[in-house]
Design a protein around this motif. Structure first.
Motif, PDB file in Angstrom:
ATOM      1  N   VAL A 143       0.789  -1.304   0.053  1.00  0.00           N
ATOM      2  CA  VAL A 143       0.027   0.006  -0.041  1.00  0.00           C
ATOM      3  C   VAL A 143       0.865   1.249   0.131  1.00  0.00           C
ATOM      4  CG1 VAL A 143      -2.004  -1.141   1.287  1.00  0.00           C
ATOM      5  CG2 VAL A 143      -0.186   0.036   2.575  1.00  0.00           C
ATOM      6  N   ALA A 144       2.070   1.043  -0.311  1.00  0.00           N
ATOM      7  CA  ALA A 144       2.990   2.144  -0.127  1.00  0.00           C
ATOM      8  C   ALA A 144       2.646   3.229  -1.270  1.00  0.00           C
ATOM      9  CB  ALA A 144       4.616   1.786  -0.532  1.00  0.00           C
ATOM     10  N   GLY A 145       2.502   4.532  -0.954  1.00  0.00           N
ATOM     11  CA  GLY A 145       2.212   5.568  -2.085  1.00  0.00           C
ATOM     12  C   GLY A 145       0.740   5.794  -2.135  1.00  0.00           C
ATOM     13  N   LEU A 146      -0.152   5.113  -1.357  1.00  0.00           N
ATOM     14  CA  LEU A 146      -1.307   5.219  -1.460  1.00  0.00           C
ATOM     15  C   LEU A 146      -2.108   5.882  -0.230  1.00  0.00           C
ATOM     16  CD1 LEU A 146      -2.435   1.664  -2.724  1.00  0.00           C
ATOM     17  CD2 LEU A 146      -1.982   3.686  -3.958  1.00  0.00           C
ATOM     18  N   THR A 147      -3.330   6.385  -0.415  1.00  0.00           N
ATOM     19  CA  THR A 147      -4.111   6.755   0.713  1.00  0.00           C
ATOM     20  C   THR A 147      -5.514   6.550   0.697  1.00  0.00           C
ATOM     21  OG1 THR A 147      -3.067   8.917   0.813  1.00  0.00           O
ATOM     22  CG2 THR A 147      -5.147   8.897   1.800  1.00  0.00           C
ATOM     23  N   PHE A 148      -5.982   5.755   1.826  1.00  0.00           N
ATOM     24  CA  PHE A 148      -7.226   5.261   1.890  1.00  0.00           C
ATOM     25  C   PHE A 148      -8.179   5.962   2.628  1.00  0.00           C
ATOM     26  CE2 PHE A 148      -4.428   1.647   0.834  1.00  0.00           C
ATOM     27  CZ  PHE A 148      -4.910   0.917   0.220  1.00  0.00           C
ATOM     28  N   LYS A 149      -9.466   6.517   2.153  1.00  0.00           N
ATOM     29  CA  LYS A 149     -10.133   7.382   2.530  1.00  0.00           C
ATOM     30  C   LYS A 149     -11.397   6.778   3.293  1.00  0.00           C
ATOM     31  CE  LYS A 149      -8.868  10.839  -0.755  1.00  0.00           C
ATOM     32  NZ  LYS A 149      -9.455  11.899  -1.738  1.00  0.00           N
ATOM     33  N   ASP A 150     -11.957   7.617   4.128  1.00  0.00           N
ATOM     34  CA  ASP A 150     -13.180   7.191   4.921  1.00  0.00           C
ATOM     35  C   ASP A 150     -14.475   6.627   3.917  1.00  0.00           C
ATOM     36  OD1 ASP A 150     -14.812   7.648   7.569  1.00  0.00           O
ATOM     37  OD2 ASP A 150     -15.986   8.194   5.941  1.00  0.00           O
ATOM     38  N   GLU A 151     -14.805   5.595   4.389  1.00  0.00           N
ATOM     39  CA  GLU A 151     -15.838   4.745   3.360  1.00  0.00           C
ATOM     40  C   GLU A 151     -16.970   5.777   3.174  1.00  0.00           C
ATOM     41  OE1 GLU A 151     -13.954   1.876   6.336  1.00  0.00           O
ATOM     42  OE2 GLU A 151     -14.672   3.707   6.417  1.00  0.00           O
ATOM     43  N   ALA A 152     -17.958   6.217   4.208  1.00  0.00           N
ATOM     44  CA  ALA A 152     -18.789   6.968   3.959  1.00  0.00           C
ATOM     45  C   ALA A 152     -18.761   8.407   3.374  1.00  0.00           C
ATOM     46  CB  ALA A 152     -19.564   7.299   5.337  1.00  0.00           C
ATOM     47  N   GLU A 153     -17.549   9.129   3.883  1.00  0.00           N
ATOM     48  CA  GLU A 153     -17.358  10.405   3.161  1.00  0.00           C
ATOM     49  C   GLU A 153     -17.100  10.066   1.595  1.00  0.00           C
ATOM     50  OE1 GLU A 153     -14.075  12.118   5.194  1.00  0.00           O
ATOM     51  OE2 GLU A 153     -15.109  12.365   6.950  1.00  0.00           O
ATOM     52  N   THR A 154     -16.447   9.165   1.256  1.00  0.00           N
ATOM     53  CA  THR A 154     -15.876   8.473  -0.125  1.00  0.00           C
ATOM     54  C   THR A 154     -17.562   8.301  -0.937  1.00  0.00           C
ATOM     55  OG1 THR A 154     -14.098   7.853   0.316  1.00  0.00           O
ATOM     56  CG2 THR A 154     -14.911   7.361  -1.867  1.00  0.00           C
ATOM     57  N   ALA A 155     -18.156   7.728  -0.412  1.00  0.00           N
ATOM     58  CA  ALA A 155     -19.633   7.099  -1.202  1.00  0.00           C
ATOM     59  C   ALA A 155     -20.403   8.424  -1.400  1.00  0.00           C
ATOM     60  CB  ALA A 155     -20.243   6.022  -0.396  1.00  0.00           C
ATOM     61  N   ASN A 156     -20.553   9.049  -0.031  1.00  0.00           N
ATOM     62  CA  ASN A 156     -21.455  10.395   0.052  1.00  0.00           C
ATOM     63  C   ASN A 156     -20.912  11.402  -1.120  1.00  0.00           C
ATOM     64  OD1 ASN A 156     -22.912   8.991   2.008  1.00  0.00           O
ATOM     65  ND2 ASN A 156     -22.043  10.561   3.746  1.00  0.00           N
ATOM     66  N   ALA A 157     -19.851  11.423  -1.533  1.00  0.00           N
ATOM     67  CA  ALA A 157     -19.198  12.536  -2.287  1.00  0.00           C
ATOM     68  C   ALA A 157     -19.667  12.179  -3.799  1.00  0.00           C
ATOM     69  CB  ALA A 157     -17.819  12.789  -2.139  1.00  0.00           C
ATOM     70  N   LEU A 158     -19.612  10.783  -3.966  1.00  0.00           N
ATOM     71  CA  LEU A 158     -20.145  10.231  -5.264  1.00  0.00           C
ATOM     72  C   LEU A 158     -21.581  10.248  -5.602  1.00  0.00           C
ATOM     73  CD1 LEU A 158     -17.551   7.469  -5.612  1.00  0.00           C
ATOM     74  CD2 LEU A 158     -17.803   9.562  -7.010  1.00  0.00           C
ATOM     75  N   VAL A 159     -22.385  10.449  -4.719  1.00  0.00           N
ATOM     76  CA  VAL A 159     -23.766  10.626  -5.210  1.00  0.00           C
ATOM     77  C   VAL A 159     -24.500  11.673  -5.862  1.00  0.00           C
ATOM     78  CG1 VAL A 159     -26.237  10.852  -3.829  1.00  0.00           C
ATOM     79  CG2 VAL A 159     -24.454   9.127  -2.798  1.00  0.00           C
ATOM     80  N   PRO A 160     -23.812  12.876  -5.720  1.00  0.00           N
ATOM     81  CA  PRO A 160     -24.275  14.018  -6.309  1.00  0.00           C
ATOM     82  C   PRO A 160     -23.639  13.779  -7.893  1.00  0.00           C
ATOM     83  CG  PRO A 160     -22.700  14.822  -5.095  1.00  0.00           C
ATOM     84  CD  PRO A 160     -23.182  13.516  -4.455  1.00  0.00           C
ATOM     85  N   VAL A 161     -22.278  13.074  -7.874  1.00  0.00           N
ATOM     86  CA  VAL A 161     -21.760  12.729  -9.278  1.00  0.00           C
ATOM     87  C   VAL A 161     -22.728  11.772 -10.028  1.00  0.00           C
ATOM     88  CG1 VAL A 161     -19.754  12.023 -10.390  1.00  0.00           C
ATOM     89  CG2 VAL A 161     -19.326  13.283  -8.338  1.00  0.00           C
ATOM     90  N   LEU A 162     -23.174  10.890  -9.402  1.00  0.00           N
ATOM     91  CA  LEU A 162     -24.004   9.749 -10.008  1.00  0.00           C
ATOM     92  C   LEU A 162     -25.395  10.802 -10.576  1.00  0.00           C
ATOM     93  CD1 LEU A 162     -23.319   6.776  -7.835  1.00  0.00           C
ATOM     94  CD2 LEU A 162     -22.963   7.033 -10.422  1.00  0.00           C
ATOM     95  N   LYS A 163     -25.970  11.087  -9.517  1.00  0.00           N
ATOM     96  CA  LYS A 163     -27.371  12.061  -9.913  1.00  0.00           C
ATOM     97  C   LYS A 163     -27.110  12.918 -11.104  1.00  0.00           C
ATOM     98  CE  LYS A 163     -29.458  11.636  -5.437  1.00  0.00           C
ATOM     99  NZ  LYS A 163     -30.828  11.064  -5.820  1.00  0.00           N
ATOM    100  N   ALA A 164     -26.030  13.465 -11.133  1.00  0.00           N
ATOM    101  CA  ALA A 164     -25.899  14.375 -12.211  1.00  0.00           C
ATOM    102  C   ALA A 164     -26.039  13.538 -13.617  1.00  0.00           C
ATOM    103  CB  ALA A 164     -24.510  15.120 -12.161  1.00  0.00           C
ATOM    104  N   GLN A 165     -25.576  12.376 -13.644  1.00  0.00           N
ATOM    105  CA  GLN A 165     -25.961  11.633 -14.745  1.00  0.00           C
ATOM    106  C   GLN A 165     -27.122  10.871 -14.881  1.00  0.00           C
ATOM    107  OE1 GLN A 165     -22.456   8.772 -15.112  1.00  0.00           O
ATOM    108  NE2 GLN A 165     -21.450  10.109 -13.715  1.00  0.00           N
ATOM    109  N   GLY A 166     -28.133  11.123 -14.202  1.00  0.00           N
ATOM    110  CA  GLY A 166     -29.303  10.898 -14.186  1.00  0.00           C
ATOM    111  C   GLY A 166     -29.562   9.389 -13.326  1.00  0.00           C
TER     112      GLY A 166
END
Length: 603
Positions: free
Chosen positions: A245-268
């Motif tokens: 996992v060197a050189g990688l960052t692992f982000k919070d699960e809920a924050e990551t998913a929530n940030a993608l919700v508007p991205v998906l909604k923008a695509q209908g």
């Protein structure tokens, strides 16, 4: 005080499936019915088949890893016979194997014109030799034939580093010496990679901030759009070798998913499913596979907290990592029930979920028109011919490595089951093998005096075959990670700190035990809170002195919650752990396990 004894009874299911009941809150019309699925209707059904934690188990797994509990109860609860025993009865059925999983999934898809098959990570990694010897290329090929559409990554997908994970997704070969270190990429000179989407929404290159694999995918059919967000657990770096996992960052699960919700909604896309390699566990162990949330049970664990923070727009979570079976509804932040599922591990179960899609809202109708249940992958069904041919091909290719006899053991089995103190016969054997391995001592250097092995890295009992021999394949099944041994210098205080960290959780408070296997010569006492009487070869450990120790590179990097190892100095990398194990067994065959007297538990 009454004594409790356990009797395990195997139960054969002759030709009949065990009924898997849907969660009470999810009563629904019949999945895939002609009225629900007919084109042009306002609502229609979508089938979602899911599984998790396959771990390259192409062949039917053996032992406890190839069983599913179907019944759990106590007999003579009132001690009518007066013998002081309350006997626990556990009935199980043998399950798993990709030949049967493929057949069951194909059968489940019949009558469902709109069906997707998804997974929640750890499809590869910690795999049996049949897959691991070829860098898990056989499992990717198997999943292609199985009809997998999309999966999240899990922590074990990082066992060989993220570049290797990207290769599995995209295809291509490794120049690995055609069998050197008992691995051989592309034995047929070609590997096409995954035909399915592999998602890693919360894993980014630290330098670029870009995800290493796609964060999401959108599947479309019959006018419907369903978005899938795939993630591994944020804590992956603490349970994977640091180099992976060197050189990688692992982000919070809920924050990551929530940030993608508007991205998906923008695509209908309003229908959203999260594939999450993090999970929960039933609140009682040893229960039947359909107990949690279906027969009065419940779950607890990280998934419950993550779910409480996931955007209400997310309709379902397919989870994994804990290797547990459950089909439950949990409230989202708006108080609306949301379906969460997990299908045990090793292909022993699959989850069949019916989601009703509404054209007017372009969304899943939640939750009253959803139904979901786990089903056993029985070995009474016909084998899938394509999977059988794939297994036969790779078994031929791996046979020279797999069938090499490395020794015998007294009693035919060396068990990984620990006693009350946390010590196991197999753990002792592995720790002794690590200490004896000469590759960890540099020329003119000091040899280690003690070794440590993490219990989670011991994946199976060591079992002789029918001819009374232990093969390389059997040894590899025990230690499938190809970790390197590392010798390092610790102070006496750091040795004591390592042992105390067996009973300290991530926050620094008492909260576990996780007892390491240790080599002969190291003895101590614990009360599951802290250790005392720590000695090496009969001499009390001096906190100010230094000691040369050996462990695997995973623990040396602080894995499994042992940060004291990171303070070690003068690190020296030796050979592979599996080589140390097999060489030691050859040199000490027939092997007889010594008494379990290294660790003493005093309540």
């Amino acid at each position: 005080m009454s004594r409790s004894t356990r009797r395990i009874a195997g139960v054969a299911l002759a030709g009949a499936c065990v009924a898997a009941l849907a969660a009470p809150a999810l009563a629904a019309p019949t999945a895939g019915s002609s009225t629900a699925s007919a084109p042009g209707k306002t609502q229609f059904d979508i089938q979602l088949l899911s599984f998790n934690d396959f771990h390259g188990n192409l062949e039917a797994p053996s032992g406890s890893g190839g069983r599913i509990t179907i019944d759990h109860f106590y007999t003579d609860v009132d001690d009518i016979d007066g013998d002081g025993n309350r006997t626990e009865q556990i009935n199980f059925v043998n399950a798993g194997g990709v030949e049967y999983l493929a057949t069951e999934l194909a059968r489940a898809r019949k009558g469902h014109p709109y069906s997707l098959t998804v997974a929640a990570g750890d499809i590869v990694g910690a795999s049996p030799l049949l897959s691991a010897a070829f860098h898990d290329e056989p499992t990717i090929e198997s999943m292609n034939k199985l009809g997998l559409d999309v999966t999240s990554v899990g922590n074990h997908e990082f066992d060989e580093g993220y570049k290797e994970l990207q290769r599995l997704a995209d295809g291509g070969c490794i120049d690995d010496g055609a069998g050197q270190n008992n691995q051989d990429s592309c034995p047929d000179a070609v590997f096409g990679g995954a035909d399915f989407d592999m998602l890693a929404a919360n894993v980014v290159e630290t330098s670029s901030g870009k995800t290493i694999l796609p964060a999401y995918t959108v599947k479309k059919f019959n006018g419907a759009k369903i978005g899938f967000i795939g993630m591994t657990l944020e804590g992956t770096p603490s349970i994977v070798t640091a180099s992976g996992v060197a050189g990688l960052t692992f982000k919070d699960e809920a924050e990551t998913a929530n940030a993608l919700v508007p991205v998906l909604k923008a695509q209908g896309v309003n229908a959203i499913v999260v594939l999450l390699h993090e999970g929960a566990a039933p609140t009682k162990s040893g229960q039947s596979y359909d107990w949690a949330c279906q027969h009065g049970g419940s779950i607890s664990g990280a998934l419950v907290d993550i779910n409480a923070n996931l955007d209400p727009a997310i309709d379902m979570v397919v989870s994994g990592h804990t290797h547990q079976p459950y089909v439950c509804t949990l409230p989202d932040p708006a108080g609306k029930p949301r379906l969460v599922t997990s299908a045990s591990s090793f292909g022993r179960l699959y989850t069949d979920t019916t989601l009703t899609y509404d054209r007017r809202t372009s969304d899943i109708v939640r939750p009253t028109t959803a139904s979901s249940a786990n089903h056993i992958v029985e070995r009474t069904v016909a084998k899938d011919e394509a999977q059988t041919a794939l297994i036969a091909r790779y078994k031929t290719l791996v046979s020279t490595i797999a069938n090499k006899v490395i020794g015998q053991v007294a009693g035919s089995v060396v068990s990984r089951t620990a006693n009350a103190a946390g010590e196991s016969p197999l753990g002792d054997l592995i720790a002794d093998a690590q200490l004896a391995d000469p590759s960890t001592t540099p020329a003119g250097g000091t040899a280690p005096v003690v070794s440590f092995m993490n219990a989670g890295g011991i994946r199976s009992d060591l079992v002789e075959n029918s001819a009374g021999n232990v093969t390389y394949e059997a040894a590899f099944t025990v230690q499938p990670f190809n970790n390197y041994l590392v010798s390092l210098t610790l102070t006496g205080q750091q040795v004591i700190d390592v042992l105390n960290q067996q009973f300290i959780n991530a926050s620094g408070a008492p909260g576990r035990p996780y007892v390491l296997a240790t080599s002969a010569g190291l003895t101590y006492t614990h009360n599951r809170v802290s250790v005392s009487n720590v000695e090496i070869n009969g001499v009390a450990v001096n906190p100010a002195a230094t000691y040369r120790v050996v462990t695997n590179n995973f623990l040396a990097d602080g894995g499994d919650g042992f940060p004291a190892f990171r303070g070690g100095t003068d690190r020296y990398f030796g050979g592979l752990d599996i080589d140390a194990f097999s060489n030691y067994l050859e040199a000490h065959s027939p092997y007889t396990a010594p008494p379990l007297d290294r660790v003493t538990y005093t309540p």
